[in-house]
Design an enzyme around this catalytic site. Structure first.
Site, PDB file in Angstrom:
ATOM      1  N   CYS A 131       0.717  -1.058   0.018  1.00  0.00           N
ATOM      2  CA  CYS A 131       0.051  -0.263  -0.152  1.00  0.00           C
ATOM      3  C   CYS A 131       0.860   1.248   0.031  1.00  0.00           C
ATOM      4  CB  CYS A 131      -1.039   0.002   1.105  1.00  0.00           C
ATOM      5  SG  CYS A 131      -2.070  -1.386   1.498  1.00  0.00           S
ATOM      6  N   GLY A 245       1.719 -16.636  -9.991  1.00  0.00           N
ATOM      7  CA  GLY A 245       1.599 -17.523 -11.284  1.00  0.00           C
ATOM      8  C   GLY A 245       1.329 -18.833 -10.860  1.00  0.00           C
TER       9      GLY A 245
END
Length: 304
Positions: A131, A245
């Site tokens: 963030c 992934g």
């Protein structure tokens, strides 16, 4: 049959090492969900902030070759709604629920952790340090070991729940980052979060995403994620959760062999909602084929 269970966090044993990743599985309340959450090791809910967030302007998602760009912007109903609406549902589940938390200041992280402490149905916190730190010119909290450690320390001081810190790959030294949050008290680390990326529409001559840049996930990032997991697993003593992934059982097994204790499956589940369950079965089949009886024989196998 092989024993797929793992000891991931203090006092928390998972039935298998496959976890539904934050931001890709909602809150688990969909009535027609194709993936049975009871079959997973754990479930991480969507990123939660102190107050409700509307998210970024559209468009917010774009497919790329072997991947996905997203700039959702942490759209969520806020921590109070999560506690009131979803925690009672989770309290009746056998699968542990981790709440992913996100904030714009160290104080906000601490307030979130304190508010979620001892709420029935919540087994752990996963701290998103990708963030923007408003006080530091919107640099990611995870961009430096010092800021990452500050967030970790504040969260640990505010809660009795186990704390997982999700590491960003958008840093100069992810090993130093992992060691910093470990020293600050993290019970585990998960990595990697998305890589920063963008796309441009050459007909409109404008960025495709409304936020201009977004996070790249999916198969395209797997080699990067795997290398980072391998390095971090060799540098810290706390458990490592590998993500980035993972689409097939073979992908998950690579991460486990690299030293991950568990794996998170995210983007793959957007394409195939049953991907996490299929990955659990694939790990089991691999262990049967190679006559492995417990996860310790698989975890870190490529390091020995």
């Amino acid at each position: 049959m092989p024993d797929l269970s793992i000891q991931l966090l203090p006092g928390l044993k998972l039935k298998n090492p496959v976890i539904a990743a934050s931001g890709t599985a909602g809150y688990g309340d969909e009535p027609n969900r194709l993936c049975d959450i009871a079959d997973l090791g754990a479930f991480v809910c969507k990123g939660t902030t102190l107050k409700p967030r509307a998210g970024n302007p559209q468009p917010r998602i774009m497919e790329t070759p072997y991947g996905l760009l997203n700039a959702i912007g942490l759209q969520n109903p806020g921590v109070e709604a999560v506690i009131e609406k979803y925690a009672p549902l989770w309290a009746g589940w056998t699968t542990p629920i981790f709440v992913n938390i996100a904030a714009e200041s160290v104080d906000e992280y601490a307030k979130l952790a304190h508010r979620l402490d001892k709420v029935p149905g919540i087994a752990a916190l996963e701290v998103n340090i990708s963030c923007p730190n408003v006080a530091a010119g919107c640099l990611e909290f995870g961009s430096t070991p010092e800021s990452a450690a500050a967030v970790t320390r504040a969260v640990k001081n505010a809660t009795s729940l186990p704390v997982i810190v999700k590491l960003t790959p958008n840093t100069s030294d992810i090993v130093a980052l992992a060691q910093a949050v470990e020293s600050a008290g993290a019970d585990a680390v998960s990595l990697i979060n998305t890589l920063r990326g963008m796309a441009i529409d050459i007909k409109k001559r404008k960025p495709v995403l409304g936020n201009i840049t977004g996070g790249l996930s999916g198969s395209a990032v797997k080699p990067v994620a795997l290398a980072m997991v391998y390095r971090v697993a060799g540098a810290v003593k706390v458990p490592v959760i590998g993500c980035g992934g993972i689409t097939t059982g073979e992908d998950a097994i690579e991460f486990l062999m690299a030293g991950a204790t568990a794996v998170e499956v995210g983007t793959a589940a957007l394409v195939n909602p049953r991907a996490p369950i299929e990955i659990v079965k694939s790990i089991e089949n691999y262990m049967l084929e190679w006559k492995l009886t417990e996860m310790s024989q698989l975890i870190g196998a490529a390091r020995r």
